[in-house]
Design a protein around this motif. Structure first.
Motif, short mmCIF file in Angstrom:
data_model
loop_
_atom_site.label_atom_id
_atom_site.label_comp_id
_atom_site.label_asym_id
_atom_site.label_seq_id
_atom_site.Cartn_x
_atom_site.Cartn_y
_atom_site.Cartn_z
N ASN A 66 0.83 -1.23 0.00
CA ASN A 66 0.00 0.00 0.00
C ASN A 66 0.85 1.27 0.00
O ASN A 66 0.46 2.28 0.57
N LYS A 69 -0.65 4.54 -0.97
CA LYS A 69 -1.56 5.21 -0.03
C LYS A 69 -0.85 5.70 1.23
O LYS A 69 -1.39 6.52 1.97
N ASP A 93 -0.51 9.07 3.11
CA ASP A 93 -0.48 9.36 1.68
C ASP A 93 0.90 8.95 1.17
O ASP A 93 1.82 8.73 1.97
N LEU A 172 -8.21 3.60 4.61
CA LEU A 172 -6.92 3.89 5.23
C LEU A 172 -6.85 3.40 6.67
O LEU A 172 -5.80 2.97 7.14
#
Length: 343
Positions: A66, A69, A93, A172
């Motif tokens: 991930n 993200k 992020d 998230l």
């Protein structure tokens, strides 16, 4: 004047050793580049390594999968003699997006980031002393210091947030929870090695100068150092938040030290730049500090080479630099250093 997403400044200001990078905008941008290189070099698909702290940990699979993200920033440093720390800070992020954000958007992202893992490697430092130090430099009282035993002659401790920010999206939150869980499962398998320190010394030799205080009074190094067994020289700037934030504590330390024949002296490094002197004078008045603050003299940088502010060094009555410098806002670290020097 604070530049956006200079991760090394922001993390250190919020967690552990609070510091500002450099003394001008060019150095600030250089720190941004160094932060990127450090994190990219130390984070692979298999391991996250923090050389300056001497730790290596398996990268959570949830993070590896991930990285579009999330972003794990890593940093390590020698805090004071006998104490190293390494931290993993998790942002909501990816790095590219964080770099391109406005200041406002980045600070919003920063509020939703967490201290994923902090590792402390201590030698001959009590757990109580570590707690006092961490509480002072992190401005946090509610934290758990967990012992992991010994490795390579160091006592190993960890600190974790473990709290998933409520403002995150459901997706998230799930990712954060998975990463936290994997870190928790692997914490006992952290690999340890001798921390890799920078070869550059921050300060050495003898300090001799003639200058003026921020109030215009002429003064020399002999006037200052001859009166103290140890003088604490604190280099700071008017634009450096952590520098200003520790000044009330420095005033308390100065009063304590006066009873021991020592004292604190500030050097306002941006006094000769723009509105630095005026801003510094206002800060001194607002914080109520009474210790002397100096204007930089010609040749300062030749004796004291510093990358971060505040930088604090210790000088004996003859002007000789003694002990190791302390980088970042760390009043407990100053006390430890002074105790070692005067016994």
């Amino acid at each position: 004047m604070r530049k956006k997403l200079i991760v090394i400044m922001i993390v250190l200001a919020m967690v552990l050793v609070a510091a500002c990078g450099g003394t001008n905008n060019d150095q600030a941008e250089e720190k941004e580049s160094e932060a990127k290189e450090e994190s990219e070099a130390n984070t692979s698909e298999e391991y996250i390594e923090v050389e300056a702290a001497g730790i290596k940990i398996k990268a959570p699979e949830s993070y590896v999968n991930n990285q579009d993200k999330t972003f794990i920033y890593t940093h390590g440093q020698k805090a004071v003699e006998g104490l190293y720390y390494g931290l993993l800070y998790l942002y909501p992020d990816n790095y590219s997006n964080l770099m391109s954000m406005s200041d406002e958007d980045f600070y919003a992202a920063e509020k939703n980031s967490i201290n994923l893992l902090t590792v402390l490697k201590a030698k001959d430092i009590s757990e109580e002393k570590l707690k006092t130090w961490y509480a002072a430099v992190s401005l946090e009282d509610d934290f758990q210091l967990e012992s992991l035993g010994k490795a390579d002659g160091y006592d190993i401790y960890i600190i974790r947030d473990g709290e998933v920010p409520e403002a995150l999206s459901p997706e998230l939150k799930t990712v954060f929870e998975s990463i936290i869980k994997e870190i928790d499962e692997t914490k006992d398998n952290i690999e340890h090695f001798q921390p890799v320190e920078e070869e550059e010394k921050t300060a050495e030799g003898t300090i001799s100068f003639k200058t003026t205080t921020v109030d215009g009074e002429e003064i020399s190094s002999e006037d200052i150092f001859s009166k103290n067994e140890i003088t604490v020289l604190n280099l700071w700037a008017s634009w450096c938040g952590p520098c200003v934030g520790e000044m009330p504590e420095l005033e308390e330390l100065h009063k304590e030290l006066q009873e021991k024949g020592c004292g604190v002296v500030g050097i306002l490094v941006d006094a000769n730049e723009g509105s630095g002197l005026k801003d510094g004078q206002e800060i001194i008045a607002d914080t109520g500090v009474t210790y002397i603050n100096l204007i930089p003299w010609e040749g300062l940088n030749e004796t004291i080479s510093f990358k971060y502010l505040p930088t604090t060094i210790f000088v004996d009555s003859n002007g000789q630099i003694v002990g190791d410098p302390v980088i970042g806002a760390n009043v407990p670290g100053y006390r430890w250093a002074i105790e070692d020097l005067i016994g």
